[in-house]
Design a protein around this motif. Structure first.
Motif, PDB file in Angstrom:
ATOM      1  N   GLN A 180     -15.530 -20.177  18.928  1.00  0.00           N
ATOM      2  CA  GLN A 180     -14.491 -20.429  17.926  1.00  0.00           C
ATOM      3  C   GLN A 180     -13.179 -19.727  18.254  1.00  0.00           C
ATOM      4  N   ASN A 181     -13.258 -18.616  18.970  1.00  0.00           N
ATOM      5  CA  ASN A 181     -12.047 -17.887  19.343  1.00  0.00           C
ATOM      6  C   ASN A 181     -11.294 -18.658  20.421  1.00  0.00           C
ATOM      7  N   SER A 182     -10.055 -19.047  20.136  1.00  0.00           N
ATOM      8  CA  SER A 182      -9.275 -19.856  21.077  1.00  0.00           C
ATOM      9  C   SER A 182      -8.341 -19.012  21.945  1.00  0.00           C
ATOM     10  N   SER A 183      -8.535 -17.701  21.970  1.00  0.00           N
ATOM     11  CA  SER A 183      -7.701 -16.837  22.804  1.00  0.00           C
ATOM     12  C   SER A 183      -7.908 -17.152  24.279  1.00  0.00           C
ATOM     13  N   THR A 211      -9.806 -20.582  27.686  1.00  0.00           N
ATOM     14  CA  THR A 211     -10.547 -20.211  26.481  1.00  0.00           C
ATOM     15  C   THR A 211     -12.038 -20.109  26.809  1.00  0.00           C
ATOM     16  N   ARG A 214     -13.612 -23.614  26.900  1.00  0.00           N
ATOM     17  CA  ARG A 214     -13.331 -24.299  28.167  1.00  0.00           C
ATOM     18  C   ARG A 214     -14.244 -23.781  29.277  1.00  0.00           C
ATOM     19  N   GLN A 336     -17.075 -30.413  18.264  1.00  0.00           N
ATOM     20  CA  GLN A 336     -16.951 -29.183  17.495  1.00  0.00           C
ATOM     21  C   GLN A 336     -17.201 -29.460  16.008  1.00  0.00           C
TER      22      GLN A 336
END
Length: 378
Positions: A180-183, A211, A214, A336
């Motif tokens: 969930q973290n898109s950093s 990410t 990815r 997702q």
């Protein structure tokens, strides 16, 4: 089922030195067996011969289990080999996942749990009568040294120097919450280019970061996980060291070839495995529990020897209940938020692969039957 604290017999830890000693003795045993040296005693039941056979079985099982990240009770021969090691630990250190598994009583293993989720899964599955033989039997939860373990049936119990294959199931082997973290992550970019320098997009090359989603999808694409819904994690043939570098086996032809190698000329094993996997699929499709949970990162463990053939579901650390409003079929592509993990799609494809495996004895029988028919017709 009640929890309990187990009294543990003191055992020496698994480390690289003990593995090296085991490997060295394993090689000597195989060399002696191949040359016939040391196996010429006239009495089949002589204590020396029996002891050698027991040592060979213990060593082969030790190596196979460590490669597949499973364990069995520590054998006396391995303890004797490591008797000079000075240690205060009771656990075997398994390659890749230190302290995850520990030896238990005869026929059982301990698996470390970060929480109660996996115990809950095993208890629920063991309560469904039709699923009681699909997974290892759950015995109890154990608390030791401030950590929690579950004690499970050792599936290798009762097999003699078996062939073993660990198959990771599903088109997705990570939880949605994990990505969930898109950093943007530079460390994952470096891991990606180390595996395939051409994989990142021009934008990712420019940012030198990707990410986690990815990267995880990229990793799934390196094996047959995405295309077939399963990947072969490891396999062990009788009388040889285990093979663990199989995550890049990707195409259907490569997977069929690997499965053909594993089955060998055992047409009976192929047919019995097909029947067992079809039985598991039918039971899962009818299971109430399965309908309301996503089963991520679980494996099918296949074991066979001269007599026995078996397959079981293992590893439920990432099994999660579905939200009340969500239903899945375990076959649809993942997007997702839809919670599909492709477990049944992978099981369909695994069965299809086994159906395509050509066993030499079966081919010979087919050719013989065809030749006979032609001869009779003429």
């Amino acid at each position: 089922m009640s929890s309990g604290v187990c009294e543990v017999v003191r055992r020496l830890p698994f480390d690289f030195q003990s593995m090296s000693r085991a490997l060295e003795q394993y090689k000597k045993i195989i060399e002696k067996k191949q040359s016939g040296e040391g196996w010429k005693t006239p009495s089949l039941s002589s204590p020396k011969r029996v002891r050698r056979r027991e040592e060979e079985q213990s060593l082969l099982k030790f190596l196979a289990l460590n490669a597949l990240e499973l364990t069995a009770p520590a054998s006396d021969v391995l303890l004797r080999q490591s008797s000079s090691t000075n240690s205060s630990s009771n656990w075997f250190q398994l390659s890749g996942h230190p302290d995850t598994f520990a030896p238990a009583g005869p026929g059982t293993i301990w698996k470390k749990c970060s929480g109660g989720a996996e115990r809950t899964v095993y208890e629920a599955l063991n309560k469904e009568p039709s699923l009681q033989d699909v997974t290892p039997r759950f015995l109890r939860e154990v608390h030791y040294a401030g950590q929690t373990f579950i004690e499970l049936e050792d599936l290798l119990q009762g097999f003699r120097d078996p062939n073993v294959m660990d198959i990771k199931m599903g088109t997705r082997t990570f939880l949605e919450s994990e990505v969930q973290n898109s950093s943007l992550r530079p460390d994952l970019y470096l891991k990606m280019v180390s595996l395939d320098p051409t994989a990142p997009t021009p934008e990712e090359h420019a940012a030198k970061a990707v990410t986690k989603l990815r990267y995880m999808q990229f990793r799934e694409q390196q094996s047959s996980t995405c295309s077939l819904g399963f990947r072969i994690e490891a396999m062990k043939f009788r009388g040889t060291p285990p093979v663990t570098d199989l995550k890049r086996v990707k195409s259907s032809d490569e997977v069929i070839s690997a499965m053909s190698l594993f089955i060998g000329n055992r047409g009976d094993v192929r047919l019995r495995l097909l029947a067992r996997l079809q039985e598991i699929r039918s039971k899962l499709e009818q299971s109430k529990y399965f309908k309301h949970h996503e089963v991520v990162g679980s494996s099918i463990l296949i074991i066979y020897d001269d007599v026995k053939v078996g397959a079981w579901l293992i590893d439920f650390a990432k099994t999660r209940p579905l939200p009340d409003e969500v239903t899945i079929n375990h076959r649809s592509p993942w997007e997702q938020g839809n919670h599909e993990e492709g477990f049944l799609f992978g099981l369909d494809q695994l069965i299809n692969v086994l159906e395509q495996v050509e066993v030499k004895s079966e081919i010979d029988n087919t050719v013989s039957s065809t030749s006979s028919s032609v001869a009779l017709a003429s």
